[in-house]
Design a protein around this motif. Structure first.
Motif, PDB file in Angstrom:
ATOM      1  N   VAL A   1       0.603  -1.367  -0.042  1.00  0.00           N
ATOM      2  CA  VAL A   1       0.049  -0.053  -0.311  1.00  0.00           C
ATOM      3  C   VAL A   1       0.850   1.264  -0.026  1.00  0.00           C
ATOM      4  O   VAL A   1       2.005   1.039   0.445  1.00  0.00           O
ATOM      5  CB  VAL A   1      -0.983   0.021   1.294  1.00  0.00           C
ATOM      6  N   GLN A   2       0.338   2.285  -0.478  1.00  0.00           N
ATOM      7  CA  GLN A   2       1.090   3.487  -0.690  1.00  0.00           C
ATOM      8  C   GLN A   2       0.958   4.229   0.816  1.00  0.00           C
ATOM      9  O   GLN A   2      -0.009   4.142   1.446  1.00  0.00           O
ATOM     10  CB  GLN A   2       0.757   4.219  -1.836  1.00  0.00           C
ATOM     11  N   PRO A   3       2.043   4.997   1.004  1.00  0.00           N
ATOM     12  CA  PRO A   3       2.062   5.923   2.081  1.00  0.00           C
ATOM     13  C   PRO A   3       0.591   6.691   2.415  1.00  0.00           C
ATOM     14  O   PRO A   3       0.387   7.337   1.219  1.00  0.00           O
ATOM     15  CB  PRO A   3       3.306   6.708   2.224  1.00  0.00           C
ATOM     16  N   GLY A   4       0.087   6.747   3.378  1.00  0.00           N
ATOM     17  CA  GLY A   4      -1.411   7.329   3.658  1.00  0.00           C
ATOM     18  C   GLY A   4      -2.323   6.489   3.487  1.00  0.00           C
ATOM     19  O   GLY A   4      -3.623   6.833   3.833  1.00  0.00           O
ATOM     20  N   GLY A   5      -2.185   5.193   2.764  1.00  0.00           N
ATOM     21  CA  GLY A   5      -3.348   4.261   2.502  1.00  0.00           C
ATOM     22  C   GLY A   5      -3.771   3.502   3.796  1.00  0.00           C
ATOM     23  O   GLY A   5      -3.239   3.702   4.923  1.00  0.00           O
ATOM     24  N   SER A   6      -4.776   2.810   3.350  1.00  0.00           N
ATOM     25  CA  SER A   6      -5.237   1.764   4.693  1.00  0.00           C
ATOM     26  C   SER A   6      -5.312   0.242   4.058  1.00  0.00           C
ATOM     27  O   SER A   6      -5.452   0.110   2.873  1.00  0.00           O
ATOM     28  CB  SER A   6      -6.833   2.414   4.688  1.00  0.00           C
ATOM     29  N   LEU A   7      -5.327  -0.467   5.148  1.00  0.00           N
ATOM     30  CA  LEU A   7      -5.404  -1.741   5.139  1.00  0.00           C
ATOM     31  C   LEU A   7      -6.358  -2.247   6.283  1.00  0.00           C
ATOM     32  O   LEU A   7      -6.214  -1.823   7.332  1.00  0.00           O
ATOM     33  CB  LEU A   7      -4.219  -2.652   4.991  1.00  0.00           C
ATOM     34  N   LYS A   8      -6.941  -3.745   6.049  1.00  0.00           N
ATOM     35  CA  LYS A   8      -7.681  -4.129   7.203  1.00  0.00           C
ATOM     36  C   LYS A   8      -7.324  -5.749   7.266  1.00  0.00           C
ATOM     37  O   LYS A   8      -7.389  -6.289   6.278  1.00  0.00           O
ATOM     38  CB  LYS A   8      -9.254  -4.066   6.942  1.00  0.00           C
ATOM     39  N   LEU A   9      -6.449  -5.856   8.325  1.00  0.00           N
ATOM     40  CA  LEU A   9      -6.037  -7.348   8.577  1.00  0.00           C
ATOM     41  C   LEU A   9      -7.223  -8.145   9.228  1.00  0.00           C
ATOM     42  O   LEU A   9      -7.895  -7.392  10.039  1.00  0.00           O
ATOM     43  CB  LEU A   9      -4.844  -7.222   9.500  1.00  0.00           C
ATOM     44  N   SER A  10      -7.339  -9.399   8.831  1.00  0.00           N
ATOM     45  CA  SER A  10      -8.289 -10.156   9.555  1.00  0.00           C
ATOM     46  C   SER A  10      -7.631 -11.295  10.179  1.00  0.00           C
ATOM     47  O   SER A  10      -6.459 -12.001   9.632  1.00  0.00           O
ATOM     48  CB  SER A  10      -9.328 -10.629   8.723  1.00  0.00           C
ATOM     49  N   CYS A  11      -8.083 -11.988  11.403  1.00  0.00           N
ATOM     50  CA  CYS A  11      -7.542 -13.265  11.611  1.00  0.00           C
ATOM     51  C   CYS A  11      -8.336 -14.146  12.420  1.00  0.00           C
ATOM     52  O   CYS A  11      -9.499 -13.692  13.140  1.00  0.00           O
ATOM     53  CB  CYS A  11      -6.541 -12.898  13.009  1.00  0.00           C
ATOM     54  N   VAL A  12      -8.516 -15.372  11.634  1.00  0.00           N
ATOM     55  CA  VAL A  12      -9.773 -16.099  12.042  1.00  0.00           C
ATOM     56  C   VAL A  12      -9.127 -17.178  13.261  1.00  0.00           C
ATOM     57  O   VAL A  12      -7.996 -17.817  12.747  1.00  0.00           O
ATOM     58  CB  VAL A  12     -10.398 -17.015  10.901  1.00  0.00           C
ATOM     59  N   ALA A  13      -9.610 -17.543  14.204  1.00  0.00           N
ATOM     60  CA  ALA A  13      -8.987 -18.407  15.254  1.00  0.00           C
ATOM     61  C   ALA A  13      -9.879 -19.754  15.341  1.00  0.00           C
ATOM     62  O   ALA A  13     -11.042 -19.552  15.130  1.00  0.00           O
ATOM     63  CB  ALA A  13      -9.052 -17.685  16.516  1.00  0.00           C
ATOM     64  N   SER A  14      -9.157 -20.718  15.632  1.00  0.00           N
ATOM     65  CA  SER A  14      -9.853 -21.881  16.154  1.00  0.00           C
ATOM     66  C   SER A  14      -9.194 -22.880  17.178  1.00  0.00           C
ATOM     67  O   SER A  14      -7.965 -22.502  17.413  1.00  0.00           O
ATOM     68  CB  SER A  14     -10.051 -22.641  14.839  1.00  0.00           C
ATOM     69  N   GLY A  15      -9.800 -23.658  17.681  1.00  0.00           N
ATOM     70  CA  GLY A  15      -9.074 -24.807  18.599  1.00  0.00           C
ATOM     71  C   GLY A  15      -9.270 -24.113  19.982  1.00  0.00           C
ATOM     72  O   GLY A  15      -8.508 -24.865  20.817  1.00  0.00           O
TER      73      GLY A  15
ATOM     74  N   ASN B   1     -15.396 -15.677  15.636  1.00  0.00           N
ATOM     75  CA  ASN B   1     -13.990 -16.139  16.230  1.00  0.00           C
ATOM     76  C   ASN B   1     -12.839 -15.298  15.460  1.00  0.00           C
ATOM     77  O   ASN B   1     -11.837 -15.792  15.030  1.00  0.00           O
ATOM     78  CB  ASN B   1     -13.754 -17.581  15.870  1.00  0.00           C
ATOM     79  N   SER B   2     -13.265 -14.043  15.254  1.00  0.00           N
ATOM     80  CA  SER B   2     -12.008 -13.254  14.507  1.00  0.00           C
ATOM     81  C   SER B   2     -11.848 -11.992  15.267  1.00  0.00           C
ATOM     82  O   SER B   2     -12.523 -11.301  16.159  1.00  0.00           O
ATOM     83  CB  SER B   2     -13.112 -12.782  13.237  1.00  0.00           C
ATOM     84  N   VAL B   3     -10.591 -11.711  14.965  1.00  0.00           N
ATOM     85  CA  VAL B   3     -10.129 -10.164  15.481  1.00  0.00           C
ATOM     86  C   VAL B   3      -9.618  -9.496  14.287  1.00  0.00           C
ATOM     87  O   VAL B   3      -8.986 -10.033  13.148  1.00  0.00           O
ATOM     88  CB  VAL B   3      -8.876 -10.288  16.409  1.00  0.00           C
ATOM     89  N   TYR B   4      -9.753  -8.029  14.202  1.00  0.00           N
ATOM     90  CA  TYR B   4      -9.262  -7.116  13.149  1.00  0.00           C
ATOM     91  C   TYR B   4      -8.381  -6.259  13.341  1.00  0.00           C
ATOM     92  O   TYR B   4      -8.616  -5.721  14.738  1.00  0.00           O
ATOM     93  CB  TYR B   4     -10.648  -6.659  12.304  1.00  0.00           C
ATOM     94  N   LEU B   5      -7.736  -5.641  12.551  1.00  0.00           N
ATOM     95  CA  LEU B   5      -6.965  -4.509  12.561  1.00  0.00           C
ATOM     96  C   LEU B   5      -6.947  -3.649  11.372  1.00  0.00           C
ATOM     97  O   LEU B   5      -6.517  -3.818  10.361  1.00  0.00           O
ATOM     98  CB  LEU B   5      -5.332  -4.707  12.893  1.00  0.00           C
ATOM     99  N   GLN B   6      -7.646  -2.624  11.841  1.00  0.00           N
ATOM    100  CA  GLN B   6      -7.976  -1.710  10.667  1.00  0.00           C
ATOM    101  C   GLN B   6      -6.786  -0.440  10.913  1.00  0.00           C
ATOM    102  O   GLN B   6      -6.770   0.158  11.869  1.00  0.00           O
ATOM    103  CB  GLN B   6      -9.392  -0.786  10.898  1.00  0.00           C
ATOM    104  N   MET B   7      -6.141  -0.427   9.612  1.00  0.00           N
ATOM    105  CA  MET B   7      -5.052   0.541   9.819  1.00  0.00           C
ATOM    106  C   MET B   7      -4.992   1.752   8.430  1.00  0.00           C
ATOM    107  O   MET B   7      -5.277   1.378   7.338  1.00  0.00           O
ATOM    108  CB  MET B   7      -3.577  -0.544   9.179  1.00  0.00           C
ATOM    109  N   ASN B   8      -5.061   2.902   9.128  1.00  0.00           N
ATOM    110  CA  ASN B   8      -5.312   3.858   8.172  1.00  0.00           C
ATOM    111  C   ASN B   8      -4.174   4.842   8.504  1.00  0.00           C
ATOM    112  O   ASN B   8      -3.143   4.583   9.408  1.00  0.00           O
ATOM    113  CB  ASN B   8      -6.451   4.787   8.820  1.00  0.00           C
ATOM    114  N   SER B   9      -3.860   5.688   7.691  1.00  0.00           N
ATOM    115  CA  SER B   9      -2.752   6.570   7.326  1.00  0.00           C
ATOM    116  C   SER B   9      -1.422   5.938   7.553  1.00  0.00           C
ATOM    117  O   SER B   9      -0.320   6.325   8.345  1.00  0.00           O
ATOM    118  CB  SER B   9      -2.918   7.678   8.594  1.00  0.00           C
ATOM    119  N   LEU B  10      -1.096   4.771   6.826  1.00  0.00           N
ATOM    120  CA  LEU B  10      -0.168   4.112   6.978  1.00  0.00           C
ATOM    121  C   LEU B  10       1.184   4.683   6.323  1.00  0.00           C
ATOM    122  O   LEU B  10       1.250   5.539   5.585  1.00  0.00           O
ATOM    123  CB  LEU B  10      -0.372   2.799   6.088  1.00  0.00           C
TER     124      LEU B  10
END
Length: 114
Positions: free
Chosen positions: A12-26, A76-85
């Motif tokens: 992603v370019q500087p200033g952009g955004s991404l959203k990470l996801s994590c699915v858990a089990s067990g 069963n999920s956790v997220y990380l919304q990342m802005n202004s990278l």
């Protein structure tokens, strides 16, 4: 056994955004704090953000106001919304659970570059 599977990384370019996801089990997801760590090349793994079983978030000072951690116990999920990278956010990002002595996923690469 505990399994954490991350997704959502990329370039992603500087200033952009991404959203990470994590699915858990067990394990019983709703009973444990979850979080995100990151590790940049040549540096130690560091905590980025945690979210408690009550949904209360805590973030590292350098990402506060830019990154938001959230969880969905029904998925069963956790997220990380990342802005202004920023380029210094470039790292492998790991999902984390506090279950037992703590466990991490395999990681997802985030690269911030023009």
């Amino acid at each position: 056994q505990v399994q954490l599977v991350e997704s959502g990384g990329g370039l992603v370019q500087p200033g952009g955004s991404l959203k990470l996801s994590c699915v858990a089990s067990g394990f019983t997801f709703s009973s444990y704090a979850m979080g995100w760590y990151r590790q940049a090349p040549g540096k130690e793994r560091e905590l980025v953000a945690l979210i408690g079983v009550d949904g209360k978030p805590n973030s590292k000072d350098t990402v506060m106001g830019r990154f938001t951690i959230s969880r969905d116990n029904a998925k069963n999920s956790v997220y990380l919304q990342m802005n202004s990278l920023k380029p210094e956010d470039t790292a492998v990002y790991f999902c984390y659970t506090s279950r037992g002595r703590g466990s991490w996923g395999q990681g997802t690469q985030v690269t911030v570059s023009s």
